[in-house]
Design an enzyme around this catalytic site. Structure first.
Site, PDB file in Angstrom:
ATOM      1  N   TYR A   7      -4.578  56.134  46.269  1.00  0.00           N
ATOM      2  CA  TYR A   7      -3.544  55.105  46.156  1.00  0.00           C
ATOM      3  C   TYR A   7      -2.903  54.822  47.522  1.00  0.00           C
ATOM      4  O   TYR A   7      -2.248  55.685  48.116  1.00  0.00           O
ATOM      5  CB  TYR A   7      -2.475  55.515  45.132  1.00  0.00           C
ATOM      6  CG  TYR A   7      -3.034  55.727  43.718  1.00  0.00           C
ATOM      7  CD1 TYR A   7      -4.325  55.316  43.374  1.00  0.00           C
ATOM      8  CD2 TYR A   7      -2.283  56.347  42.726  1.00  0.00           C
ATOM      9  CE1 TYR A   7      -4.843  55.507  42.087  1.00  0.00           C
ATOM     10  CE2 TYR A   7      -2.782  56.539  41.443  1.00  0.00           C
ATOM     11  CZ  TYR A   7      -4.069  56.120  41.144  1.00  0.00           C
ATOM     12  OH  TYR A   7      -4.572  56.312  39.875  1.00  0.00           O
ATOM     13  N   ILE A  31       0.909  57.155  30.925  1.00  0.00           N
ATOM     14  CA  ILE A  31       1.533  57.145  32.257  1.00  0.00           C
ATOM     15  C   ILE A  31       1.731  55.705  32.764  1.00  0.00           C
ATOM     16  O   ILE A  31       1.084  55.288  33.724  1.00  0.00           O
ATOM     17  CB  ILE A  31       0.691  57.969  33.264  1.00  0.00           C
ATOM     18  CG1 ILE A  31      -0.821  57.659  33.127  1.00  0.00           C
ATOM     19  CG2 ILE A  31       0.957  59.453  33.115  1.00  0.00           C
ATOM     20  CD1 ILE A  31      -1.670  58.254  34.261  1.00  0.00           C
ATOM     21  N   LYS A  66       2.994  52.629  34.835  1.00  0.00           N
ATOM     22  CA  LYS A  66       3.504  52.513  36.216  1.00  0.00           C
ATOM     23  C   LYS A  66       4.631  51.487  36.220  1.00  0.00           C
ATOM     24  O   LYS A  66       4.476  50.381  35.690  1.00  0.00           O
ATOM     25  CB  LYS A  66       2.388  52.070  37.154  1.00  0.00           C
ATOM     26  CG  LYS A  66       2.835  51.829  38.595  1.00  0.00           C
ATOM     27  CD  LYS A  66       3.059  50.366  38.884  1.00  0.00           C
ATOM     28  CE  LYS A  66       3.554  50.096  40.289  1.00  0.00           C
ATOM     29  NZ  LYS A  66       3.889  48.666  40.478  1.00  0.00           N
ATOM     30  N   ASN A 123      10.641  52.037  29.449  1.00  0.00           N
ATOM     31  CA  ASN A 123       9.491  52.883  29.105  1.00  0.00           C
ATOM     32  C   ASN A 123       9.941  54.265  28.623  1.00  0.00           C
ATOM     33  O   ASN A 123       9.364  54.825  27.694  1.00  0.00           O
ATOM     34  CB  ASN A 123       8.553  53.009  30.308  1.00  0.00           C
ATOM     35  CG  ASN A 123       8.023  51.658  30.754  1.00  0.00           C
ATOM     36  OD1 ASN A 123       8.109  50.673  30.014  1.00  0.00           O
ATOM     37  ND2 ASN A 123       7.483  51.591  31.969  1.00  0.00           N
TER      38      ASN A 123
HETATM   39  P1  NAP Z   1       0.129  49.696  33.674  1.00  0.00           P
HETATM   40  O1  NAP Z   1       0.998  50.902  33.649  1.00  0.00           O
HETATM   41  O2  NAP Z   1      -0.668  49.364  32.459  1.00  0.00           O
HETATM   42  O3  NAP Z   1       0.963  48.410  34.074  1.00  0.00           O
HETATM   43  C1  NAP Z   1       1.749  48.391  35.233  1.00  0.00           C
HETATM   44  C2  NAP Z   1       2.424  47.033  35.316  1.00  0.00           C
HETATM   45  O4  NAP Z   1       3.306  46.891  34.198  1.00  0.00           O
HETATM   46  C3  NAP Z   1       3.254  46.859  36.563  1.00  0.00           C
HETATM   47  O5  NAP Z   1       3.099  45.524  36.980  1.00  0.00           O
HETATM   48  C4  NAP Z   1       4.675  47.107  36.081  1.00  0.00           C
HETATM   49  O6  NAP Z   1       5.638  46.367  36.816  1.00  0.00           O
HETATM   50  C5  NAP Z   1       4.599  46.570  34.689  1.00  0.00           C
HETATM   51  N1  NAP Z   1       5.578  47.205  33.807  1.00  0.00           N
HETATM   52  C6  NAP Z   1       5.797  48.536  33.645  1.00  0.00           C
HETATM   53  N2  NAP Z   1       6.758  48.747  32.753  1.00  0.00           N
HETATM   54  C7  NAP Z   1       7.180  47.527  32.338  1.00  0.00           C
HETATM   55  C8  NAP Z   1       8.168  47.085  31.433  1.00  0.00           C
HETATM   56  N3  NAP Z   1       8.907  47.959  30.732  1.00  0.00           N
HETATM   57  N4  NAP Z   1       8.334  45.741  31.270  1.00  0.00           N
HETATM   58  C9  NAP Z   1       7.572  44.849  31.953  1.00  0.00           C
HETATM   59  N5  NAP Z   1       6.624  45.205  32.827  1.00  0.00           N
HETATM   60  C10 NAP Z   1       6.422  46.539  33.027  1.00  0.00           C
HETATM   61  O7  NAP Z   1      -0.910  49.765  34.877  1.00  0.00           O
HETATM   62  P2  NAP Z   1      -1.614  50.799  35.833  1.00  0.00           P
HETATM   63  O8  NAP Z   1      -0.807  51.002  37.048  1.00  0.00           O
HETATM   64  O9  NAP Z   1      -3.019  50.323  35.958  1.00  0.00           O
HETATM   65  O10 NAP Z   1      -1.732  52.173  34.999  1.00  0.00           O
HETATM   66  C11 NAP Z   1      -0.745  53.172  34.980  1.00  0.00           C
HETATM   67  C12 NAP Z   1      -1.109  54.378  35.834  1.00  0.00           C
HETATM   68  O11 NAP Z   1      -2.312  54.991  35.383  1.00  0.00           O
HETATM   69  C13 NAP Z   1      -1.460  54.025  37.296  1.00  0.00           C
HETATM   70  O12 NAP Z   1      -0.315  53.649  38.018  1.00  0.00           O
HETATM   71  C14 NAP Z   1      -2.143  55.283  37.732  1.00  0.00           C
HETATM   72  O13 NAP Z   1      -1.199  56.306  38.014  1.00  0.00           O
HETATM   73  C15 NAP Z   1      -2.975  55.600  36.491  1.00  0.00           C
HETATM   74  N6  NAP Z   1      -4.345  55.039  36.595  1.00  0.00           N
HETATM   75  C16 NAP Z   1      -5.390  55.925  36.684  1.00  0.00           C
HETATM   76  C17 NAP Z   1      -6.688  55.436  36.817  1.00  0.00           C
HETATM   77  C18 NAP Z   1      -7.827  56.409  36.916  1.00  0.00           C
HETATM   78  O14 NAP Z   1      -8.950  55.979  37.245  1.00  0.00           O
HETATM   79  N7  NAP Z   1      -7.625  57.674  36.653  1.00  0.00           N
HETATM   80  C19 NAP Z   1      -6.946  54.058  36.823  1.00  0.00           C
HETATM   81  C20 NAP Z   1      -5.864  53.185  36.692  1.00  0.00           C
HETATM   82  C21 NAP Z   1      -4.583  53.700  36.566  1.00  0.00           C
HETATM   83  P3  NAP Z   1       6.575  46.989  37.986  1.00  0.00           P
HETATM   84  O15 NAP Z   1       5.732  47.961  38.750  1.00  0.00           O
HETATM   85  O16 NAP Z   1       6.968  45.789  38.752  1.00  0.00           O
HETATM   86  O17 NAP Z   1       7.729  47.687  37.343  1.00  0.00           O
END
Ligand code: NAP
Length: 280
Positions: free
Chosen positions: A52, A237, A239, A249
């Site tokens: 990241y 988890i 983000k 959240n």
């Molecule tokens: P996500 O958590 O599905 O979505 C993140 C998005 O949702 C961001 O734009 C965030 O905005 C927004 N958001 C969060 N809470 C919100 C709320 N209450 N209301 C409105 N919008 C909201 O996406 P992700 O980052 O892909 O997945 C989460 C985590 O999983 C990652 O950050 C990472 O740590 C992990 N991950 C792991 C892998 C792997 O290969 N192992 C792959 C992908 C992700 P803001 O940031 O502007 O608040």
């Protein structure tokens, strides 16, 4: 915030944690403040990776957890191309430096790669014996790859499996979740909001979420998160780099859905047929 034992580690980990992917693109001070607000609200599971921001996100996390390391269940990941026996050690030590800590609570192989899995797992075991990591797990492994990891190290050594899991992507429910649950391995669902593609309020599924949310005095996103952690052994988890999102959240960690709520969400977001392991 509900906590559950995290696989064989037995650590009581909040079912809703905090992701950090792409946080290097956010306003740094706001992102650090959001992570700290999340810790205050019990979202003490922080997920990061050397990938990241090419290490910049680990540095940001290090800043956010400074002075409160003991409250945090800290997870990072080694890139597959670094996951040789010696490379895994080097990557872990670099992550520890960036995170300004002496240990990880869990260290994951980000996805399967070209280095022999036995070498990566041997490195994990060595790091565990030295106290640099408390436990290890994997990410983006198919069922066959899980069985191979279990064959090499013993399923009881695998703390968690981190996989894509959101309302419109429930593939892991076919076989991976039952296998992990049967072996006592925590399932950590990533991208719970579809990484920015949350069902809109006018969609059929969005309307169902809104109706259930109204009954509970909650929001559609809280209902979605509660669904994703509806049974023991499931963690999520999301983000969020904004404190308001973090607060929303966190409240999902106490939201209990009824069997009828679960049935309606299940019908509105049906599991699609098995098409192989999904990844972002
Ligand atoms: P996500 O958590 O599905 O979505 C993140 C998005 O949702 C961001 O734009 C965030 O905005 C927004 N958001 C969060 N809470 C919100 C709320 N209450 N209301 C409105 N919008 C909201 O996406 P992700 O980052 O892909 O997945 C989460 C985590 O999983 C990652 O950050 C990472 O740590 C992990 N991950 C792991 C892998 C792997 O290969 N192992 C792959 C992908 C992700 P803001 O940031 O502007 O608040």
């Amino acid at each position: 915030m509900r906590r559950e034992p995290f696989g064989p580690t037995g650590a009581a980990v909040p079912v809703v944690g905090q992701g950090t992917w792409n946080m290097e693109r956010d306003d740094r001070a706001a992102a650090v403040a959001a992570l700290r607000a999340g810790l205050d609200l019990g979202m003490t599971h922080i997920d990061t990776a050397e990938l990241y921001g090419s290490g910049r996100v680990e540095e940001l996390v290090g800043e956010a957890i400074a002075g409160r390391r003991d409250q945090v269940f800290l997870v990072s990941k080694v890139l597959p191309q670094n996951a040789s026996r010696a490379g895994t050690r080097r990557a872990c030590e670099a992550s520890l430096r960036r995170l300004r800590t002496d240990r990880l609570d869990c260290y994951l192989l980000h996805w399967p790669g070209r280095h022999p899995l036995a070498d990566t797992l041997a490195a994990f075991e060595q790091l565990r014996r030295e106290g640099k990591i408390r436990a290890w797990g994997v990410s983006n492994f198919s069922l066959e790859e899980m069985e191979r990891a279990a064959g090499i190290a013993g399923a009881e050594r695998i703390a968690c499996h981190q996989v894509l899991y959101h309302l419109e992507e429930r593939t892991i429910e076919h076989a991976l979740v039952p296998w992990c649950v049967a072996h006592g391995i925590a399932v950590v669902g990533y991208s719970p909001f579809g990484s920015g593609h949350f069902p809109g309020p006018r969609s059929r599924g969005g309307r169902v979420l809104a109706e259930i949310a109204a009954v509970h005095g909650a929001t559609p996103r809280q209902v979605a998160l509660a669904f994703l952690v509806r049974s023991p052994g499931l963690f999520t988890i999301p983000k969020a780099a904004r404190a308001a999102h973090v607060a929303e959240n966190a409240r999902a960690g106490d939201l209990a859905l009824s069997a009828e709520d679960v049935r309606r969400i299940d019908a509105a977001f049906p599991r699609r047929p098995w098409r192989g392991l999904p990844m972002l």
